[in-house]
Design a protein around this motif. Sequence first.
Motif, PDB file in Angstrom:
ATOM      1  N   LEU A  97       0.817  -1.222   0.000  1.00 10.88           N
ATOM      2  CA  LEU A  97       0.000   0.000   0.000  1.00 10.88           C
ATOM      3  C   LEU A  97       0.846   1.266   0.000  1.00 10.88           C
ATOM      4  CD1 LEU A  97      -2.656  -1.088   2.615  1.00 10.88           C
ATOM      5  CD2 LEU A  97      -2.954  -0.956   0.156  1.00 10.88           C
ATOM      6  N   GLU A  98       2.184   1.121   0.016  1.00 11.45           N
ATOM      7  CA  GLU A  98       3.065   2.287   0.087  1.00 11.45           C
ATOM      8  C   GLU A  98       3.908   2.469  -1.163  1.00 11.45           C
ATOM      9  OE1 GLU A  98       5.403   1.661   3.527  1.00 11.45           O
ATOM     10  OE2 GLU A  98       3.734   1.838   4.953  1.00 11.45           O
ATOM     11  N   LEU A  99       3.653   1.674  -2.208  1.00 11.69           N
ATOM     12  CA  LEU A  99       4.466   1.750  -3.434  1.00 11.69           C
ATOM     13  C   LEU A  99       3.847   2.778  -4.379  1.00 11.69           C
ATOM     14  CD1 LEU A  99       5.094  -2.070  -3.997  1.00 11.69           C
ATOM     15  CD2 LEU A  99       6.653  -0.397  -2.992  1.00 11.69           C
ATOM     16  N   HIS A 100       4.226   4.024  -4.175  1.00  5.33           N
ATOM     17  CA  HIS A 100       3.668   5.102  -4.998  1.00  5.33           C
ATOM     18  C   HIS A 100       4.684   5.656  -5.987  1.00  5.33           C
ATOM     19  CE1 HIS A 100      -0.015   5.163  -2.650  1.00  5.33           C
ATOM     20  NE2 HIS A 100       0.721   5.207  -1.534  1.00  5.33           N
ATOM     21  N   SER A 101       5.924   5.785  -5.582  1.00  2.00           N
ATOM     22  CA  SER A 101       6.923   6.410  -6.445  1.00  2.00           C
ATOM     23  C   SER A 101       7.587   5.362  -7.329  1.00  2.00           C
ATOM     24  CB  SER A 101       7.987   7.124  -5.607  1.00  2.00           C
ATOM     25  OG  SER A 101       8.718   6.195  -4.838  1.00  2.00           O
ATOM     26  N   ARG A 102       8.221   5.837  -8.372  1.00  2.00           N
ATOM     27  CA  ARG A 102       8.910   4.966  -9.317  1.00  2.00           C
ATOM     28  C   ARG A 102      10.120   4.292  -8.675  1.00  2.00           C
ATOM     29  NH1 ARG A 102       9.330   4.337 -14.769  1.00  2.00           N
ATOM     30  NH2 ARG A 102      11.381   3.767 -15.582  1.00  2.00           N
TER      31      ARG A 102
ATOM     32  N   ILE B 295      10.918   0.219  -8.238  1.00  2.00           N
ATOM     33  CA  ILE B 295      12.140  -0.423  -8.752  1.00  2.00           C
ATOM     34  C   ILE B 295      12.865  -1.158  -7.629  1.00  2.00           C
ATOM     35  CG2 ILE B 295      14.390   0.039  -9.775  1.00  2.00           C
ATOM     36  CD1 ILE B 295      13.085   2.330 -11.331  1.00  2.00           C
ATOM     37  N   ASN B 296      12.975  -0.520  -6.466  1.00  2.00           N
ATOM     38  CA  ASN B 296      13.621  -1.190  -5.324  1.00  2.00           C
ATOM     39  C   ASN B 296      12.847  -2.437  -4.907  1.00  2.00           C
ATOM     40  OD1 ASN B 296      15.518   0.826  -5.369  1.00  2.00           O
ATOM     41  ND2 ASN B 296      14.572   2.018  -3.719  1.00  2.00           N
ATOM     42  N   GLN B 297      11.522  -2.345  -4.947  1.00  2.87           N
ATOM     43  CA  GLN B 297      10.709  -3.519  -4.589  1.00  2.87           C
ATOM     44  C   GLN B 297      10.953  -4.663  -5.574  1.00  2.87           C
ATOM     45  OE1 GLN B 297       9.058  -3.655  -1.879  1.00  2.87           O
ATOM     46  NE2 GLN B 297       7.216  -4.905  -2.025  1.00  2.87           N
ATOM     47  N   ILE B 298      11.083  -4.352  -6.845  1.00  2.47           N
ATOM     48  CA  ILE B 298      11.349  -5.397  -7.841  1.00  2.47           C
ATOM     49  C   ILE B 298      12.688  -6.062  -7.579  1.00  2.47           C
ATOM     50  CG2 ILE B 298      11.866  -5.751 -10.291  1.00  2.47           C
ATOM     51  CD1 ILE B 298       9.718  -3.696 -10.943  1.00  2.47           C
ATOM     52  N   ILE B 299      13.705  -5.259  -7.228  1.00  4.41           N
ATOM     53  CA  ILE B 299      15.033  -5.829  -6.945  1.00  4.41           C
ATOM     54  C   ILE B 299      14.963  -6.742  -5.732  1.00  4.41           C
ATOM     55  CG2 ILE B 299      17.382  -5.236  -6.250  1.00  4.41           C
ATOM     56  CD1 ILE B 299      17.065  -2.668  -7.906  1.00  4.41           C
TER      57      ILE B 299
ATOM     58  N   ASN C 225      -4.277   4.432  -6.931  1.00  2.68           N
ATOM     59  CA  ASN C 225      -4.952   3.142  -7.075  1.00  2.68           C
ATOM     60  C   ASN C 225      -3.902   2.073  -7.333  1.00  2.68           C
ATOM     61  OD1 ASN C 225      -7.360   4.379  -6.719  1.00  2.68           O
ATOM     62  ND2 ASN C 225      -7.875   4.487  -8.895  1.00  2.68           N
ATOM     63  N   LEU C 226      -3.494   1.392  -6.279  1.00  3.00           N
ATOM     64  CA  LEU C 226      -2.443   0.391  -6.383  1.00  3.00           C
ATOM     65  C   LEU C 226      -3.038  -0.996  -6.571  1.00  3.00           C
ATOM     66  CD1 LEU C 226      -0.105   1.630  -3.514  1.00  3.00           C
ATOM     67  CD2 LEU C 226       0.062   2.137  -5.938  1.00  3.00           C
ATOM     68  N   THR C 227      -2.292  -1.834  -7.267  1.00  2.00           N
ATOM     69  CA  THR C 227      -2.672  -3.234  -7.438  1.00  2.00           C
ATOM     70  C   THR C 227      -2.012  -4.046  -6.341  1.00  2.00           C
ATOM     71  OG1 THR C 227      -2.832  -2.925  -9.818  1.00  2.00           O
ATOM     72  CG2 THR C 227      -2.647  -5.186  -9.014  1.00  2.00           C
ATOM     73  N   ILE C 228      -2.820  -4.689  -5.491  1.00  2.00           N
ATOM     74  CA  ILE C 228      -2.321  -5.422  -4.319  1.00  2.00           C
ATOM     75  C   ILE C 228      -2.601  -6.901  -4.530  1.00  2.00           C
ATOM     76  CG2 ILE C 228      -2.494  -5.703  -1.817  1.00  2.00           C
ATOM     77  CD1 ILE C 228      -3.504  -2.820  -1.712  1.00  2.00           C
ATOM     78  N   GLN C 229      -1.619  -7.706  -4.212  1.00  2.00           N
ATOM     79  CA  GLN C 229      -1.736  -9.154  -4.348  1.00  2.00           C
ATOM     80  C   GLN C 229      -2.027  -9.759  -2.973  1.00  2.00           C
ATOM     81  OE1 GLN C 229       1.209 -11.011  -6.821  1.00  2.00           O
ATOM     82  NE2 GLN C 229       1.237 -12.846  -5.565  1.00  2.00           N
TER      83      GLN C 229
END
Length: 1653
Positions: A954-959, A963-967, A1392-1396
Amino acid sequence: MAQGRERDEGPHSAGGASLSVRWVQGFPKQNVHFVNDNTICYPCGNYVIFINIETKKKTVLQCSNGIVGVMATNIRCEVVAFSDRKLKPLIYIYSFPGLTRRTKLKGNILLDYTLLSFSYCGTYLASYSSLPEFELALWNWESSIILCRKSQPGMDVNQMSFNPMNWRQLCLSSPSTVSVWTIERSNQEHCFRARSVKLPLEDGSFFNETDVVFPQSLPKDLIYGPVLPLSSIAGLVGEEAETFRPKDDLYPLLHPTMHCWTPTSDLYIGCEEGHLLMINGNTLQVTVLNKIEEESPLEDRRNFISPVTLVYQKEGVLASGIDGFVYSFIIKDRSYMIEDFLEIERPVEHMAFSPNYTMLLIQTDKGSVYIYTFGKEPTLNKVLDACDGKFQAIDFITPGTQYFMTLTHSGEICVWWLEDCACVSKIYLNTLAMVLACCPSSLSAAVGTEDGSVYFISVYDKESPQVVHKAFLSESSVQHVVYDQQGIFLLVGTSEGKVFIINANSSSSFQIIGFTEVAKDILQISTVSLLETDIVKVMVLSSLPEAGRSRLEMFTLPTLLPQVSTTFADERGRLKDEIIHKYLYELEHALSSAVLGFQSNQIYGFCSQVPYICSYLLPEEEHTGIYILKPYKKVQSRQYGPGLLYLSSHGLWLITIAKCGILCIRDVYTLETFAWCRSHSHQGHGIQSMRISMDGQNILVNGRDDGTLVYLKWKYVQYSKQKASTDLSQDELVLTDVKKEIPWIQQKSQEAIKKEVNLFSKKRKEIKQGIKSLSKTILNMMEENDKLENIAKLDQQEFGLDLEELERLHDESQEEVAKIIKDVEMHNLAKSYLAELIKEECWNSMAVKGQALKCFHIPCVVENFPMKARTVEELKELERVLQQKKIEAECLKLRKEIVEAQSGVKLIKQRHEEDDEEEEEEDKTVKYSNLPNYLLGSLSTDFGVDTSLLSSQLELHSREEKINQIILLKDIIYKVKTVFNNEFDAAYKQKEFEIARVKERNVRIREIILDLELEEAVWQPEFEDCEKPERMLVVQDEEITAHKHIKPWHKAKELMVNHEKEHWLLIQDASTRLRALMDMMGGVLEVKKEDILRMVIPQPAFMAKPDAVWTEEERKQFKDYEKKVKELNEERDKYRKSLEAELKKLQNSIQESTQAFDEHLKRLFERRVKAEMVTNQEELKISNLAFSLLLDEELSSREKFLNNYLTRKQHEKSQTSEAVRKSREDLDVYKEHYDNLLAEDKVMDRSFKKEFSEIPGHQVDILYKLFKRRPRISKQKTHSETTSVVPFGELPGSGKLNKDAFAQLMKAMDELDNISNMPEGLDPLVWNHFCMTRRAKVENEQKVKQKAADLLEMATFLQKRVEEEEKVQQEIERVFHELILLQEEKVRFQLNLTIQILLKQGQVELENFQLVLEYSDAILINKNIIEDLNSVIRTQGQKKVASMMESKDVHKRILQIEWEHKKMEMEREDLNQKAWDIQMLFFSRDRQKYLNEPNYEALISIQIGIMEQTIAVLDKTHKKNVENCKKLLKKLGKFSNQKDIANYALSCNLREELVAVSERKDICNAMESRFCHVGQAGLELLSSSDPPTSANQTAGITGSKLTCEKIVKERYENMMQQQKLTNISKQQAEQISILQTEVERLRMKTFPALVPM
């Protein structure tokens, strides 16, 4: 450089004689144009040729700067415009017929103009250039200025034309686009406005294009974010995004070929696909005209017409195709009909009407020009008959200078009259021709062809030349044909380096004297034949390109050679070098041309690499070998490129031509130029050849590529002969000899061979006989060789006598083998390289190789995760992210401490600081351990992976965060795979251990099986290829199917090894001790326990005797023997049982261990599935994040594009604002001038009486009436015939017409100013003053009218600029609105984030699978509130559960006591019953029999036997009954199948009947609806004023009305009943929902739902 050289060529010939162009012959390669009603013109080379249609007279205009480019004509002004082809070309405008230059237009074009077009009215000229500018320019050619210009990069145009009715419209067409350009004018300012025509698709249909910049029909996606245009998805942000279309959205459009204007300012467009389009000139609306097929259509080959050219006529157009027909398209409304108009022998490329529309010009692809005259006979006249290709060679017909001949490459020979270049006759050779030469001594000519023949043509009759002889010299092409000066010999040079000498006298039938061989690359043949000598000197120039030199070969031919030719040549026709005095010379530099001088044995040469003309002196002494010539005289030539030299007939002039296109005449002694002429240019690759007449007065110059033939003449020579051109004759050469001709050189060779055969016939017979005997001897030797042993045999090739041929064949076979070996090696190398690449990519680069594990007993396979090693960049990026996350965690911790310190909690924290430090590490490890996995979106924590550094979904707003989350997610995937691979490696090692243990136990099992002599197979597990994939990279010997090639020394070694083995076996057989041991003890000295099964006790020898003769001792030995055998058998049985038990134990242990491993592998398989599930979950999160990043980039691209588009529109807005401001200022200034002029006009009107105040009043009134009087201008009435033919009529808006009208007005004013119109009694001086005043008034009125028209035009121009400004402003506002919407979409997308979320199966149930996508009424609150509330509910629930459990235990205890009491009661009852049973016990007869019968068991066995027999009988009967039942079942099954088939047929029939019934129902319903409509119509008819006409009609209407009312009533009742049932069902549903709610409330009140923690 070339232009500079041409410009610098002029001054060097000053003061000498000069040459002038008399005429130019050439054929059009561009379109032919009308200059006036009777004259046409076309460009050709450096010239523009004008032809008078009536007199066929030609006029030539030469371009001073080289070849003529494009050309256009203005018929009204009678001017011609053309461009040159130099760098930075110019446009020249000449007047006709004076051919004086009016002006020269200089623009900024770098390379070339491609199109020119005059406006039909006014002084406007449009020009278009292609690469690199692609610029369209509008000129005022009278004032030589550019009015406006515009560049269209990449737009290649092939046709451009003004609208005849409106010079402000210009159409440009290409094979892919059509655009209409509008010229707008405001006073002196002009500008272009372009509009493109939207062409239909190839099938004639139209495609609805969507707006690419602001699409309105994009779908809205509520899940995956906004849907953007394709240009944003492609990442385009520049101007290319405005026109971007993907490949799938591109559809082939029509391809225009030609266009023409109509009097209504419409356009007709002919297309390559055969369609005819009509385009409205104002709206640009495209209409595809329909073709009307006639009853008798055209031929098949003419069904499809692709117009090449179009010309407009009344009621349609004339069109031409590639089939040689001219068609008339009769157009009516939106359809047209095709009719045949004219047939031409060649395809038509261009058509044009004359200005008066009485003639139609038709130009073919060959260059011929026809004139079709309407209403005259003959209607079709050939004005220009083009030759078949450009001129290949030219020459004067001698003796005389009145005629000359031309030759084309296709073999067309023409005879021309020199005075006016009229074609006298033609002849066709029907073969490819190369060179031409006319004989100086007779009226004949020789033509060399490409097939090696020379045709001799007689020109005694110029009007009918004939082929009189043909000489087939060789199979190589003829390149040079040269006569000597006296016409004695004809020298023919071929491409293979042979020079043939032919007798030029026709009386000798052109005898071939012989040939001599020279170098292959012959450049020129030069001869010198003077009257005072009896020899002919011949020089042949050839090139040596390898050495960079030239070679001269000279020989002499005596004039008496034709009489004594047999002594000069050998039997094969080769001239002897000693007799013809052949000498060789070489030059140190290369020459492109060389000629022999008439005197002093001098040679003149034209250097090919340096611009020099040199002379060389031949040595007087004879020499052998090659003589090197040195330059005697060297003069610099300003001609560049390879050139040619020619000598005049008197030998005093040296004529030079070169690639620059300049012809120079030099003095043969000084080599200085005294006359020159630029007849051609370097753009057409200069001059190909030239010929000078015998008297030196006439010069013909032939261009190389420009297709022009120029006739030059000395200016001071008066040549007054005139001769009318005769009719052309086209005599074709018909070859009647169909036999294959043999070249002359081959004929001579065959004759020489025949003579040699006759001369040496005896010797040949002897040699043949010797060869036959020798061949017999060799055959005998070969037969003997076959009978010998292999070691003594010879190879077959050793019997060959032709050793050279054998060696050649051997070399060829070796080369072929080497080539095959090389190809195989290259193929193997390619395969090896590909295999190495695959191995490197899929095996070597893998840090963890891909492997699999299989179970021992069940089909289960577990694979590991193949993994590549992480690169240094990935590790650095991961380290950076981890460090950043740690820093963020520390910062968050410090901020919390600061907040807690400010709130007063810091003191409490200090007391427990040590406890916090101890628990800090535990908190890190179990930060997410107490949280459910569905919040993380994956099960990665089950593998012990640390997920504490992951950001919340719910906190992944910035680019950067994404990118850090993907890594980090990639790192988690890597760790999960690593954990599983470690478990896989452990299982792999366990399987290796199990296989090794099985192998160890199998050793003992094989021994036991061997001892027990069992035939059981031993199960031995092995690793498969999938478990050891590295074995796939190694090729085993058994995998190779081809036989192994064993070298001889390997074979010898194997033979030696086998021999040693045999020798060792012989030695072993010789050992008697070993053989005895084998016989007695089985090869061992001690009997082992394992050998007890094979041990055998030998029988005593006496056992062979009968028992009766045995002795006591023998009987005792026999008993001992039996005892030993019995003991041995007992020991053997014991040992066998022990072995069997051991075997079973080993097999069971193997089975148990392998099954245990299989169970472990099954658990590992479940672990693999779970690891793959975790990997897929993390990859799904990565995909969602990557998609969000991609969408973010698309939004950024769209935003950049809109900003760039806004910048361009703002810049365009500033330009339009500036244009509006300037136009408004100009309009104000011009309006002020107009007002001043109008005021002056009014002042002149008012001050009239003041000026004539001195004369009487009645005269003033008369003069004022005359002052107001204006002359009537009679309009020129055109002829009715011309008006009916010319479709465009009088063109409006012409400046020339305005000037003519003003001139007519002034002329009429002269008539009014005549003294005869003066009133009586008026002074002549006053009359003159009055006339001057009136004339000034008329001129002022004309100025006012002109100013008013200009003012109206400027106002219109201003209005258009204002409209453009408003349109741009609307575009800017639209862009702003789009930017605002895009910003809102971007913010909405970021929020509007996509949450799994992980959901267990069955945890969430949705009714009717309706997923809620709208959360407009939902609120977002802090989860701590929910958690606190849940903890309170959970505490209260636990208390309630505890109280309930306590009450439950008490109740349970009460029930247990009651149950024990009841149990005791039942036990008491049971005891009482047993006592009673004992008392009442019954003693039966069976029991008495059992006690009394002694053999009770025998009696029972007898009874059992009887019962078994009875059972057997019953069993047999039962089996029979079963068989009968089976048969009955089989019959019933067959009957059932028949019934099934019948039922299936009935079901099919029933389905068809149901379909028929449904169709009947539909028909009945349709009829009822029709009756209903008929009834309504009847009611309307009844309601109208007109009564029914008959009783039947009234009855029909009444019946229809009643039927309709009945149907309506039934439908109304059905609807009411359905509505009533619907209401009842709704009420019941509401009651059920209320009851369900109450039940749920009561259930929750009793047993509250607890939320799991």
